[in-house]
Every structure is written in structure tokens, then in C-alpha cells.
Scaffold this active site. Sequence first.
Site, mmCIF file in Angstrom:
data_model
loop_
_atom_site.group_PDB
_atom_site.id
_atom_site.type_symbol
_atom_site.label_atom_id
_atom_site.label_comp_id
_atom_site.label_asym_id
_atom_site.label_seq_id
_atom_site.Cartn_x
_atom_site.Cartn_y
_atom_site.Cartn_z
ATOM 1 N N ASP A 174 -18.411 -18.989 28.793
ATOM 2 C CA ASP A 174 -19.396 -18.620 27.923
ATOM 3 C C ASP A 174 -19.762 -19.854 27.085
ATOM 4 O O ASP A 174 -20.728 -20.340 26.877
ATOM 5 C CB ASP A 174 -19.293 -17.432 27.002
ATOM 6 C CG ASP A 174 -19.319 -16.190 27.963
ATOM 7 O OD1 ASP A 174 -19.559 -16.223 29.168
ATOM 8 O OD2 ASP A 174 -19.141 -15.104 27.371
ATOM 9 N N TYR A 194 -21.411 -22.802 28.654
ATOM 10 C CA TYR A 194 -22.735 -22.452 28.917
ATOM 11 C C TYR A 194 -23.671 -22.584 27.517
ATOM 12 O O TYR A 194 -24.550 -23.159 27.622
ATOM 13 C CB TYR A 194 -22.882 -20.977 29.504
ATOM 14 C CG TYR A 194 -24.459 -20.536 29.636
ATOM 15 C CD1 TYR A 194 -25.003 -20.635 30.695
ATOM 16 C CD2 TYR A 194 -25.062 -19.949 28.521
ATOM 17 C CE1 TYR A 194 -26.201 -20.265 30.874
ATOM 18 C CE2 TYR A 194 -26.375 -19.431 28.797
ATOM 19 C CZ TYR A 194 -26.851 -19.780 30.212
ATOM 20 O OH TYR A 194 -28.202 -19.266 30.038
ATOM 21 N N ASP A 195 -23.116 -21.934 26.552
ATOM 22 C CA ASP A 195 -23.619 -22.070 25.278
ATOM 23 C C ASP A 195 -23.924 -23.373 24.708
ATOM 24 O O ASP A 195 -24.946 -23.819 23.995
ATOM 25 C CB ASP A 195 -22.777 -21.298 24.174
ATOM 26 C CG ASP A 195 -22.761 -19.744 24.242
ATOM 27 O OD1 ASP A 195 -23.785 -19.380 25.024
ATOM 28 O OD2 ASP A 195 -22.157 -19.052 23.481
ATOM 29 N N LEU A 236 -44.346 7.985 44.970
ATOM 30 C CA LEU A 236 -43.662 8.349 45.919
ATOM 31 C C LEU A 236 -43.618 9.945 45.923
ATOM 32 O O LEU A 236 -43.495 10.714 44.927
ATOM 33 C CB LEU A 236 -42.168 7.893 46.104
ATOM 34 C CG LEU A 236 -41.887 6.557 46.232
ATOM 35 C CD1 LEU A 236 -40.410 6.409 46.188
ATOM 36 C CD2 LEU A 236 -42.412 6.237 47.832
ATOM 37 N N LYS A 245 -32.233 5.163 44.216
ATOM 38 C CA LYS A 245 -33.643 5.111 43.345
ATOM 39 C C LYS A 245 -33.232 5.092 41.879
ATOM 40 O O LYS A 245 -32.689 6.069 41.319
ATOM 41 C CB LYS A 245 -34.404 6.863 43.580
ATOM 42 C CG LYS A 245 -35.664 6.851 42.808
ATOM 43 C CD LYS A 245 -36.385 7.973 43.388
ATOM 44 C CE LYS A 245 -37.410 8.548 42.461
ATOM 45 N NZ LYS A 245 -37.821 8.010 41.139
ATOM 46 N N LYS A 272 -37.272 4.218 53.289
ATOM 47 C CA LYS A 272 -38.725 3.551 53.830
ATOM 48 C C LYS A 272 -38.596 3.266 55.194
ATOM 49 O O LYS A 272 -37.536 2.758 55.428
ATOM 50 C CB LYS A 272 -38.689 2.084 52.818
ATOM 51 C CG LYS A 272 -38.994 2.348 51.292
ATOM 52 C CD LYS A 272 -38.498 1.233 50.508
ATOM 53 C CE LYS A 272 -37.863 1.540 49.109
ATOM 54 N NZ LYS A 272 -37.508 0.598 48.343
ATOM 55 N N LYS A 313 -34.223 13.295 45.760
ATOM 56 C CA LYS A 313 -33.794 13.328 44.717
ATOM 57 C C LYS A 313 -32.401 13.952 44.569
ATOM 58 O O LYS A 313 -32.090 14.872 45.114
ATOM 59 C CB LYS A 313 -34.629 14.034 43.682
ATOM 60 C CG LYS A 313 -36.027 13.109 43.666
ATOM 61 C CD LYS A 313 -36.319 12.627 42.139
ATOM 62 C CE LYS A 313 -37.873 12.940 41.949
ATOM 63 N NZ LYS A 313 -38.122 12.890 40.650
ATOM 64 N N CYS A 361 -6.641 17.012 9.077
ATOM 65 C CA CYS A 361 -5.210 16.766 8.109
ATOM 66 C C CYS A 361 -5.805 16.988 6.708
ATOM 67 O O CYS A 361 -5.152 16.545 5.859
ATOM 68 C CB CYS A 361 -5.160 15.146 8.056
ATOM 69 S SG CYS A 361 -6.454 14.199 7.539
ATOM 70 N N CYS A 384 -3.865 10.768 9.898
ATOM 71 C CA CYS A 384 -4.552 12.092 10.553
ATOM 72 C C CYS A 384 -4.098 12.344 12.001
ATOM 73 O O CYS A 384 -4.500 11.441 12.566
ATOM 74 C CB CYS A 384 -6.184 11.891 10.534
ATOM 75 S SG CYS A 384 -7.148 13.002 11.222
HETATM 76 S S1 IVH Z 1 -40.097 2.067 46.504
HETATM 77 C C1 IVH Z 1 -44.406 2.937 47.448
HETATM 78 N N1 IVH Z 1 -37.545 1.942 45.734
HETATM 79 O O1 IVH Z 1 -39.315 5.392 41.843
HETATM 80 C C2 IVH Z 1 -43.162 2.812 47.465
HETATM 81 N N2 IVH Z 1 -39.148 3.217 44.572
HETATM 82 O O2 IVH Z 1 -41.045 8.005 42.157
HETATM 83 C C3 IVH Z 1 -42.596 1.964 46.241
HETATM 84 N N3 IVH Z 1 -38.224 3.627 42.209
HETATM 85 O O3 IVH Z 1 -42.685 4.370 40.892
HETATM 86 C C4 IVH Z 1 -41.624 2.568 45.606
HETATM 87 N N4 IVH Z 1 -35.936 2.947 42.513
HETATM 88 O O4 IVH Z 1 -40.847 3.101 40.176
HETATM 89 C C5 IVH Z 1 -38.752 2.280 45.445
HETATM 90 N N5 IVH Z 1 -35.471 1.659 45.181
HETATM 91 C C6 IVH Z 1 -36.817 2.091 45.065
HETATM 92 C C7 IVH Z 1 -36.828 2.470 43.656
HETATM 93 C C8 IVH Z 1 -37.995 2.940 43.384
HETATM 94 C C9 IVH Z 1 -36.816 3.482 41.909
HETATM 95 C C10 IVH Z 1 -39.406 4.368 41.569
HETATM 96 C C11 IVH Z 1 -40.625 3.615 41.559
HETATM 97 C C12 IVH Z 1 -41.575 4.659 41.799
HETATM 98 C C13 IVH Z 1 -40.692 5.683 41.605
HETATM 99 C C14 IVH Z 1 -41.384 6.712 42.576
#
Ligand code: IVH
Length: 688
Positions: free
Chosen positions: A34, A37-38, A84, A120, A303, A327, A424, A443
Site C-alpha cells: 500500500d 502504491y500511495d 428478468l 444474481k 442465460k 431466486k 456488573c 465487567c
Molecule cells: S442478466 C436481460 N445477470 O437482476 C438480462 N442480471 O431481476 C440481463 N442481476 O436488473 C440481466 N445479477 O440488475 C443478470 N448475474 C446477473 C445478475 C443480474 C444481478 C440483476 C440485474 C437485473 C435484475 C433482474
Amino acid sequence: MSPEEAATRVASLRTEIRRHDYLYYVRDSPTLDDAAYDRLFEELKQLEETFPHLVTPDSPTLRVGGELLEGFESVQHTAPMLSLDSSQDEAALRRFDDRLRKSLLKEGDSTPVEYVIDPKLDGLSVELVYQDGVFLRAATRGDGRKGEAITENVRTIAAVPLRLRNTDRPVPKLLAVRGEIILQLAGFEKLNESLVAAGKDPFANPRNAAAGTMRQLDPQITASRPLDVYVYDILAMEPAEESAAPSEITSQWQVLEALRDWGLRVNDRPRRGTSVEDILQYHREIGAARDDLPYEIDGIVIKLDALTARERVGMTSRFPRWAYAFKFPPRQEATRIEDIIAGVGRTGVITPVAVLEPVLLGGVTVSRATLHNREEVARKDVRPGDLVRVQRAGDVIPQVIERVEEPDRDRGEPFRMPETCPSCSTVLVERGPFTVCPNSFECPAQLAARLTHFGSRNALDIEGLGEETAKALIDQGLVRQLPQLFDLRPLQLLELEGFAEKSATNLVAAIAKAAHAELPRFLFGLGIPEVGVTVARELARHFRTLEAFRQATDEELQEISGVGPRMAEEIRAFFDQASNQKVLDELLDGRLHLQAMPQTAETADGNAPFEAKTFVFTGGMERFSRPQAAAAVEKGGGKVVSSVSRKTGYVVVGADPGSKYKKAQDLGVEILDEAAFLELLTAHDLVS
Ligand code: IVH
């Protein structure tokens, strides 16, 4: 330095700093300490101050947070930021997979389905735009088409590169990416602690904290909070003109690789899968790791990997058909408060704790939640019997978020802080919004935790003195006060469960070794509120001995970097407490033999010529940058401080000095010009 030389140096400093930022923030593998770097950073800042025409928008120095914003401009996203479809339900996930497969077949695509699955992140969705590799703009998701420009705030996030990396993969002419801004849990807890200490409302969760921070009109505030970013999608891209054959990106997996190559921070947990079973397996694994992750996640995102296939299936009226959020169960529920009790923390802070009707929060049964302090209880107006919403984030202690109104119910009595310590019986004192038991080491409620802290890794590092042993020592009456720790004999330890001859001898030996601890470790081990490892080191460096530190006045304490009025007050209060004085006296009476703080470095004449001398710099010097001058002073055992007092050793005056020059004259402090300073350093062989 000539402007030409400065330009060269500035460019090379920026390259170096960017490389280290990348290694530190994106790769998590720093190669520079650090302080080094500083020094690079300081030198760049100084040069940019001297040669303002060299400042460019992508300079790392612009991260520190500049002008106050008037508000946020609305900007159109480069491409829509979709949201999503989601659920917690396995059957719904199967329907998504099914629909997607059918729809691919309908479009005549019979290639096997491949998914990319990743966590997510529970943060704030952003668009980052880079033009010719330079960070141009950032915007919130807003309504998906238009968001708010939060460019200046995002610029302060160290994990966001201000310039993309140039590697074998050409940097696009335009690149818009999507990612998530998050606040790591450790940063979130710290932030809330400091908000509560300042009498402000804490944030309910890291997501709100990240969002609230990004909407700050003062980028300085944003800069002071440890935000982070992960990017996961390309919204739009125009390849660089000169790259005749832009490296083709045809899948989500390649998207992630490209983002990583450009130096953007990409999560390290994405995985490929081909079936619902793969998805469920990943969901289980990440679910199990959820509490150990340093950030909050609320599920996984699935995806379709092939980008052409994505185009084929398109979207429904609201969501893309090629992605889905699966979720986790929520970590927020409503439950009833059975009682509010007062808990005593390690540093003596009395915390109102809600005893709850047990409730399942994200797979964990919760029966207690913190209410922070008395002001917080009053603000939320929660009483025994009330229905409340509680929340858990990672390993963070569950919190009561708010009361659920029940108009027809008779409510209990408001909570009142006890006047004496529940452990105490010492009369409690009020410090800001906190109520504190000042009886630190006597205490019982504090002693076990204080002993554990005293022996912890960054303190005296006493192997074998964990929480359990500390508790056992106290329960068995072997240690009633901290000094007795050093009087323990192996024979006594044999009385404790789990101790045999060898472990008993080892613990006593470890304690004996700790008696010769270095001062900073001891100071940290005392557990003075607010005094962390870094400040303890600063304090030790400054005062050199415990005696000097104990005597320090409020004013002297505040001269030290990192010590504000609040911490100075805590330190003074700690040493003024009679029972603490007794403990320290007993420790110093033959039990502890603290090592004085070592000198900064060996100098040519074998000692530290500037020992205990402070230096103040004002005005610009020709031969030295500030960090160089400071390094030389420290090498000689001296210290650089920022304000002039009667006790200042020297004030070094360069060109165009500020008010410190006059103050030095007024107070009769010794004044050196640059030539005299150089002479002084040369005399002690401190010039490199
Ligand atoms: S993909 C159209 N990947 O979750 C697809 N979204 O409920 C684009 N999010 O608004 C989203 N982690 O902000 C994707 N690994 C991830 C994510 C993610 C969080 C959020 C994103 C989105 C929301 C949807």
C-alpha cells in the site's frame, strides 16, 4: 522538472497505477504494498497540480471525487436494459426451460441447449459506456430505456477501469456494458456503524446502501464508501476501425472472456450447464456458499449461451425468453417481538436486542435481532409485543427494519435503557447515541470477549486463547481480571476441560511470549472503541511507549492522522477510567515487557537523527516531491504532520508557501528553506 519530462513521468505513473489497480481490484492479486502504491499516487497528484494541463479525464486521480453535483441528468441507454422473469419455484424454472427448448425448435434450431449460470447479485444495475476505451458515462437502469447519469459517482469506484486494457483483443470503438454495483458486506457493516455513531439512520441492507450511495450528490461521499462492480453483459459494441477482423463473440461465455480481457471485473463463479439438473445443482451449491460470500446475492441467473439463439427466441412483452432468475428464499420476514433486552458488547456498548418469535430467514432460524442503540429504538418505535419486519444479510447480525402497523392492538410499554450494566451493575454512561458500561476489564460480560480480542491474531496473537478457553478461564475463576492471564500456571489449566499437560504448557508459553509484544499489537488488543489496527500502529509510532500514550492530551491525540475528536475522546475516557488504570498498572508491574516501537530505518550514523521530531511542509519544492521528502524524514525517524504547533520540529518552506509559514514564524518554530532541508538530509546521509 520541465513540462516535457513531467508529461513522460505522468504517463508512466498512470500506466503503473492502472496496472496495479487492475491487479488489485480486478484480479485480486496485488504485487505492490500500500505504501509504495500511495507514493506513486501522491507523485502523480503532485505533478498534476504543478502541471494542470496534463490532467486527463481518465487519470486515476479523478477517482477521489470532484465537484458537487446539481442533480442527475437523464440519459438514454445505448440499448434497452431488460429485466428478468423470476421465481423461487422449481416448477416455474422447469417451465422456463421447457418453453425455451420448444421455442428454439420452432425456430428450427435443434443444437443442444447450453446455459451460462451465474450468481444474481443484489445490487444496483448500471450501464457503463466506454468510447475508444475511455470511460465515458454510467447510468442507472431507470425505466430500462432511460436512466440517470451517475458518471461522477461511478468514476470513484476503484473496480471500474477508467480505461480499458489493450491486449490482443482490440478495444472497441464503443462499448456499453451492463453490470451490478454492490457494496461488500464488510463495507456495509462499517458504513452502518459509522452512520449509527453519527446519529443517522443505518441502511436496511447492502443494496439500499449501494443505491443510496450512488444517488449522493457529493462524489466525495461516494468515494469514501467501498463500492464494487461486476459486469456480465454487453449492451452494445462498435468494433475498432483498424481491427479488420473483429474477434467474433458468439456466446455469453465469450462475452465474459472479452469483458475480462478488457480489464473489467467479472464474477468468478459463472458455470456452464445443459439441463435443469445442472441448474438445480448450481443453485444448491451457491445457496450453501451464500453466507460465506463477501456480498449479497438473491438467486442465480440462467442465460442461454449462444447469442444467435437468443435473437431467435426474442422476448415476451416484458422479459427476454432466453434468461431467467431463479431466486433464493427471502431473508426478510415479519415476526413478533417477545421482549427487548440489553446486551453488553465487547467494548461495553449496550445494545438493545429484540428477542423474536423464531422465524426462518433464508434457511436460518432467527430469534434475535439488533436494534443498534436507544435512539434507533425510539426512532423505529418498537416495543415488546409489536409485529416487525426483520432481515438478515449474509453473516450480518439480523436487524429489525420496521414496525408493521396494527391499529387495533394495545401496545406494550416503550423500551427504556437500564441505568446500570446488566452484567456488573456499574452505572452506565452515555456517549453520543451509545450507552456504554465503562467498567471495561472488570465487567464479566466484557471480559471474555476482551480476553479473546486481546489474544487475537492482530493483537497479542496468543495461540490457544480462543473464545471457548477465555470463557472457561473466567467461569472457573482462574482469570477475573486481565492481568491474571499472565499469572496462570500449567497446573491450573489442567482443571479446564480439554486441557492436557502439553496444551496447558503450550498456552502458558504462548502467554509468556506475548508478554514481550510489540506496542501496536498491545494497543489494538486493549480494545479501545474505534481504535483499529491501523490507528493503533500510528499511535504507537507517534508515542513510542505506553506511558507516553496514556498521558497524551486530547489535542496531542488529534494531531495523529486517523484520530478525530470522537476517537480522541474515547481514548481519553478509556485511560481516565479508574478500573482501567488499575489494570494497566498491574500489567506493567512485572507482567508485561512491551517492546518499544522499532526505529523506521537504520541510518548512516547508526541512529535516528530526527527521532520524535515532526516536520511540516508548505509550498512546492524543486528537488523533492512530497512523498520523497516524507520518506526521507521517516527514514531518519521523524514524522510528517499537517499542522504547525509549538511542538513542531521544523517547517520546511518551499515556493509560494501557505499560512503555515506565517504560523511557524508566529510560534517561533525553526524554519528551513529547501536548500537548508537538503543540507540537513545530506548531513545525515538521508538523500537517495
Ligand atoms: S442478466 C436481460 N445477470 O437482476 C438480462 N442480471 O431481476 C440481463 N442481476 O436488473 C440481466 N445479477 O440488475 C443478470 N448475474 C446477473 C445478475 C443480474 C444481478 C440483476 C440485474 C437485473 C435484475 C433482474
